[in-house]
Design a protein around this motif. Structure first.
Motif, PDB file in Angstrom:
ATOM      1  N   UNK A  94       0.685  -1.229   0.108  1.00  0.00           N
ATOM      2  CA  UNK A  94       0.199  -0.165   0.044  1.00  0.00           C
ATOM      3  C   UNK A  94       0.998   1.255   0.024  1.00  0.00           C
ATOM      4  N   UNK A  95       1.857   1.005   0.836  1.00  0.00           N
ATOM      5  CA  UNK A  95       2.884   2.365   0.776  1.00  0.00           C
ATOM      6  C   UNK A  95       3.324   2.564  -0.591  1.00  0.00           C
ATOM      7  N   UNK A  96       4.123   1.618  -1.141  1.00  0.00           N
ATOM      8  CA  UNK A  96       4.610   1.783  -2.584  1.00  0.00           C
ATOM      9  C   UNK A  96       3.604   2.321  -3.557  1.00  0.00           C
ATOM     10  N   UNK A  97       2.242   1.663  -3.397  1.00  0.00           N
ATOM     11  CA  UNK A  97       1.381   2.260  -4.487  1.00  0.00           C
ATOM     12  C   UNK A  97       1.190   3.842  -4.145  1.00  0.00           C
ATOM     13  N   UNK A  98       0.864   4.147  -2.975  1.00  0.00           N
ATOM     14  CA  UNK A  98       0.739   5.465  -2.491  1.00  0.00           C
ATOM     15  C   UNK A  98       2.000   6.333  -2.771  1.00  0.00           C
ATOM     16  N   UNK A  99       3.258   5.849  -2.999  1.00  0.00           N
ATOM     17  CA  UNK A  99       4.501   6.613  -3.211  1.00  0.00           C
ATOM     18  C   UNK A  99       4.366   6.710  -4.657  1.00  0.00           C
ATOM     19  N   UNK A 100       3.949   5.742  -5.505  1.00  0.00           N
ATOM     20  CA  UNK A 100       4.077   5.903  -6.939  1.00  0.00           C
ATOM     21  C   UNK A 100       2.940   6.889  -7.443  1.00  0.00           C
ATOM     22  N   UNK A 101       1.591   7.139  -6.728  1.00  0.00           N
ATOM     23  CA  UNK A 101       0.919   7.826  -7.063  1.00  0.00           C
ATOM     24  C   UNK A 101       1.123   9.465  -6.616  1.00  0.00           C
ATOM     25  N   UNK A 102       1.714   9.393  -5.572  1.00  0.00           N
ATOM     26  CA  UNK A 102       2.257  10.765  -5.094  1.00  0.00           C
ATOM     27  C   UNK A 102       3.385  11.415  -5.932  1.00  0.00           C
ATOM     28  N   UNK A 103       4.334  10.858  -6.696  1.00  0.00           N
ATOM     29  CA  UNK A 103       5.157  11.111  -7.533  1.00  0.00           C
ATOM     30  C   UNK A 103       4.523  11.553  -8.928  1.00  0.00           C
ATOM     31  N   UNK A 104       3.442  10.803  -9.406  1.00  0.00           N
ATOM     32  CA  UNK A 104       2.869  11.341 -10.443  1.00  0.00           C
ATOM     33  C   UNK A 104       2.306  12.438 -10.252  1.00  0.00           C
ATOM     34  N   UNK A 105       1.558  12.633  -9.024  1.00  0.00           N
ATOM     35  CA  UNK A 105       0.558  13.869  -8.868  1.00  0.00           C
ATOM     36  C   UNK A 105       1.579  15.270  -8.400  1.00  0.00           C
ATOM     37  N   UNK A 106       3.007  14.889  -8.218  1.00  0.00           N
ATOM     38  CA  UNK A 106       3.787  15.974  -7.961  1.00  0.00           C
ATOM     39  C   UNK A 106       4.291  16.623  -9.359  1.00  0.00           C
ATOM     40  N   UNK A 107       4.666  15.338 -10.111  1.00  0.00           N
ATOM     41  CA  UNK A 107       5.135  15.655 -11.530  1.00  0.00           C
ATOM     42  C   UNK A 107       3.874  16.276 -12.170  1.00  0.00           C
ATOM     43  N   UNK A 108       2.724  15.919 -12.154  1.00  0.00           N
ATOM     44  CA  UNK A 108       1.741  16.967 -12.793  1.00  0.00           C
ATOM     45  C   UNK A 108       1.547  18.369 -12.325  1.00  0.00           C
TER      46      UNK A 108
END
Length: 578
Positions: free
Chosen positions: A333-347
Motif C-alpha cells: 500500500x505504501x509503495x502504491x501511495x508513493x507511486x501515485x504521489x510521485x505522479x501527482x507531484x510531476x503533474x
C-alpha cells in the motif's frame, strides 16, 4: 444533470451495477455471432469499452483481433467482422465500402453492426442506399451510462451538445430519456424532479411516457436518489467558460481527462514512457486533492510525502515478526501511495510550467473583471493582445465568448474588430466557427436598443403575450440573450467579501473560481433545494428565458374524510330528503 444524494440514505447507490449490465449485454451481442470474429471499434468508443470489458473479456468471447474504425481498407482475414460504432452516417459509408469491396473480390463474410447507444433509421437507410442492407445484421448496445466515479455518471456522448444546441437535432433526447428510465428502474423512483430548459422538458416528458408504459416496475421501492435536476447547458454557459483552478480541473485543462482517466507523458512520469492513470476515489492521493484550490495542493503533497517517509522509517526499530507483518500488510500500500504521489507531484510541476508561460494570473484577473462587469475596455484590450500574440485559438475564442455572454452581446464595433483580428491571426478557415458561435448564442452582437431594460421588457412581453405568431417573433429576437448581469445580481453570484478571500478555508462554492464567482447552475440547485421548489425564483427563471420550461414533479398522498363531488356537497347541505 444532477442527482443530490438523500441525506438519510446510508450510502451512495452502487453504480457498478450499470457496468455489469452493459458488459453482459455486450457479451450477449457478441455471442450472437458464434465463432472467431474480428472487432472494429470506433475511436471514441475505445475508452468507454475499456472501462466495461477489457481485451481479455473480449478474447474469452472469441474476438480474435481488434481494429480501429478508420477510412482505409480492412486488413482482416477473418470470416466474420463485427463493427462497434456510433450511429453516424460516415460509419455506414465506411462499412458499406468494406462490404462492397468484398463483393467485388467475390468474397463472402458475415457482418454485424452494433450501434451504441442506439441505432437510427437514417443509418439503416444509408446501408440500403449502398446496397448492403441485406448483407449486414444490425443491433444495439444500449450502453448509455458509464460510472466514472462513485458519484459521477457520464453518457459519453460528446456530440450531444453540438447536435442539439447548434443543429437543433433532437435525436438524442430518446437516449437521455432511456438513461433516466434505467436509473429509476434500478435505483427506485425519484420523489422530486426539477428542471429548466427546453431539452430538459422534452427529456422529462419522454421519460415519463416510458415510465407510464412500464407502470409498476418501481412502485413500492425505496428511492435511493431523492431529487433529480435536469439543466440545459445553455442555461449556464458562463461556468463552462471560466478557467478551472482546482486540481482536477487543471489536470483536465492541461492533460485532458478522457473517460475518467488521463495519459501522463514522460514529463510527469520522469521516464521515457507515458502512463494511463485512472482518476477516481480509489486513487487516495488524487481523492484528497482533486477539489482543492491549486494554491493549496503543493503544501498538501509535501506533507503527504513527509508522512509517507515517516511510515517507511518505522521499519528501523522493528524486530523480525514486526517486519514480516509490515511487509505483508503495509508495504504494498505504501509503495502504491508513493507511486501515485510521485505522479501527482510531476503533474503539478507540469501544470505550473504551462500556466506560467500563459501568464495565468493576468488571464484570471481578466476573467474576474468580466464576471464582475468592471474594466471592460481593459479586458477587451487584453483579449485583442491575446489574439495578436497567437497564444491559443481556443483560449481566445473562450475569452471572446465570456465577454459576449457577460455583456449580453458585444457592441458591433468590438464584435467586428475582434472577429477581424482573430481571422487575420488564426486564419480565415475559422469563419464558420463564428457563424456557429453566433447561432448557439455563445458569441453575439448587440442589436440597437439591446440594453438590459429593453431585453427584460421583451421577455415580459413573451411571457404575457399569448398570440402564437408574436411568441415566435419574440423567441427569435430573444433566443440567444444571456441576461447574465441581472441573473448574477438576483442570485448573488459575485460574492462580496471584506478583505482577501481565504482559499484554504472555503466559505462558499465560489472557491472553485478563486472566490470570484459562484457557478450559476450550482446556485440554482442550492436555491431550489432550500425553497423546496421554484417559489420565489420566478424572476430568475424569467431572465433565463425559460419560464414555460421550468417544471417540478412531486408524488402526493391524500387523506380525505370522504370522497365527494358537487352533488354530494349540496345534498349534505339540503334539508329536503331525496
Amino acid at each position: 444533470m444532477a442527482f443530490p444524494h438523500r441525506p438519510d440514505a446510508p450510502e451512495l447507490p452502487d453504480f457498478s451495477m450499470l457496468k455489469r449490465l452493459a458488459r453482459d449485454q455486450l457479451i450477449y451481442l457478441l455471442e450472437q455471432l458464434p465463432g472467431k470474429k474480428d472487432l472494429f471499434i470506433e475511436a471514441d468508443l475505445m475508452s468507454p469499452l475499456d472501462r466495461i470489458a477489457n481485451v481479455s473479456i473480449l478474447k474469452q468471447h472469441e474476438v480474435d483481433k481488434l481494429y480501429k474504425v478508420e477510412n482505409k481498407p480492412a486488413l482482416s482475414s477473418s470470416e466474420q467482422l463485427c463493427f462497434l460504432v456510433r450511429p453516424r452516417i460516415k460509419n455506414m459509408r465506411y462499412i458499406a465500402s468494406l462490404v462492397n469491396a468484398d463483393k467485388m473480390a467475390g468474397r463472402t463474410r458475415k457482418y454485424k453492426v452494433i450501434f451504441s447507444p442506439q441505432k437510427f433509421y437514417a443509418c439503416e437507410m444509408v446501408l440500403e442506399e449502398e446496397g448492403v442492407y441485406g448483407d449486414v445484421s444490425c443491433d444495439e448496445w444500449a450502453f448509455s451510462l458509464l460510472p466514472l466515479d462513485v458519484d459521477l455518471l457520464s453518457m459519453e456522448l460528446p456530440e450531444f451538445f453540438r447536435d442539439y444546441f447548434l443543429e437543433g437535432d433532437q435525436r438524442w433526447i430518446n437516449t437521455l430519456a432511456q438513461a433516466l428510465h434505467l436509473l429509476s428502474t434500478l435505483y427506485g423512483p425519484f420523489p422530486n424532479c426539477y428542471g429548466i430548459g427546453r431539452c430538459a422538458k422534452m427529456s422529462y416528458e419522454l421519460w415519463k411516457r416510458l415510465e407510464e408504459e412500464e407502470d409498476g416496475e418501481t412502485k413500492g421501492r425505496r428511492p435511493e436518489i431523492g431529487h433529480i435536476f435536469l439543466l440545459d447547458r445553455d442555461v449556464d454557459f458562463v461556468t463552462a467558460l471560466c478557467s478551472q483552478v482546482v486540481y482536477e480541473g487543471l489536470v483536465d485543462d492541461t492533460f485532458r481527462i478522457k473517460c475518467g482517466s488521463v495519459d501522463f507523458g514522460p514529463e510527469v512520469t520522469s521516464s521515457d514512457k507515458s502512463l494511463k492513470v485512472l482518476l477516481n476515489a480509489e486513487d487516495k492521493v488524487f481523492n484528497e486533492i482533486r477539489n482543492e484550490h491549486f494554491s493549496n495542493v503543493f503544501g498538501f503533497l509535501s506533507q503527504k510525502a513527509r508522512n509517507l517517509q515517516a511510515q517507511y522509517d518505522r521499519r528501523r526499530g522493528m524486530d523480525i515478526k514486526q517486519m514480516k507483518n509490515f511487509v505483508s500488510q503495509e508495504l504494498k500500500g505504501l509503495k502504491q501511495e508513493h507511486r501515485l504521489l510521485s505522479l501527482h507531484i510531476g503533474a503539478c510541476e507540469s501544470i505550473m510550467k504551462k500556466k506560467t508561460k500563459q501568464d495565468f494570473q493576468e488571464l484570471i484577473k481578466t476573467e474576474h473583471a468580466l464576471l464582475e462587469g468592471f474594466n471592460i475596455r481593459e479586458s477587451t484590450n487584453y483579449i485583442e493582445e491575446h489574439i495578436d500574440r497567437q497564444v491559443s485559438p481556443i483560449e481566445s475564442l473562450r475569452l471572446m465568448c465570456l465577454l459576449s455572454i457577460t455583456e449580453n452581446g458585444l457592441i458591433p464595433k468590438d464584435y467586428r474588430s475582434l472577429k477581424t483580428q482573430y481571422l487575420q491571426s488564426y486564419g480565415p478557415e475559422h469563419l464558420l466557427t463564428f457563424f456557429n458561435l453566433r447561432r448557439a448564442g455563445l458569441l453575439t452582437e448587440q442589436a440597437p436598443g439591446d440594453t438590459l431594460t429593453a431585453v427584460e421588457s421583451k421577455v415580459s412581453k413573451l411571457v404575457t403575450d399569448k398570440a402564437a405568431g408574436k411568441i415566435t417573433d419574440a423567441f427569435s429576437s430573444l433566443a440567444k440573450r444571456s441576461n447574465f448581469r441581472a441573473i448574477s445580481k438576483k442570485l448573488n453570484l459575485i460574492p462580496r467579501v471584506d478583505g482577501e478571500y481565504d482559499l484554504k478555508v472555503p466559505r462558499d462554492m465560489a472557491y472553485v473560481f478563486s472566490g470570484a464567482y459562484v457557478p450559476l447552475s450550482c446556485r440554482i440547485i442550492e436555491q431550489v433545494l432550500e425553497r423546496r421548489g421554484w417559489q420565489g425564483l420566478d424572476e430568475v427563471v424569467r431572465l433565463l428565458n425559460c419560464s414555460e420550461l421550468a417544471f417540478t414533479g412531486y408524488r402526493f398522498i391524500f387523506l380525505t374524510t370522504a370522497v365527494t363531488n358537487s352533488a354530494r356537497l349540496m345534498e349534505a347541505m339540503s334539508e329536503v330528503k331525496a
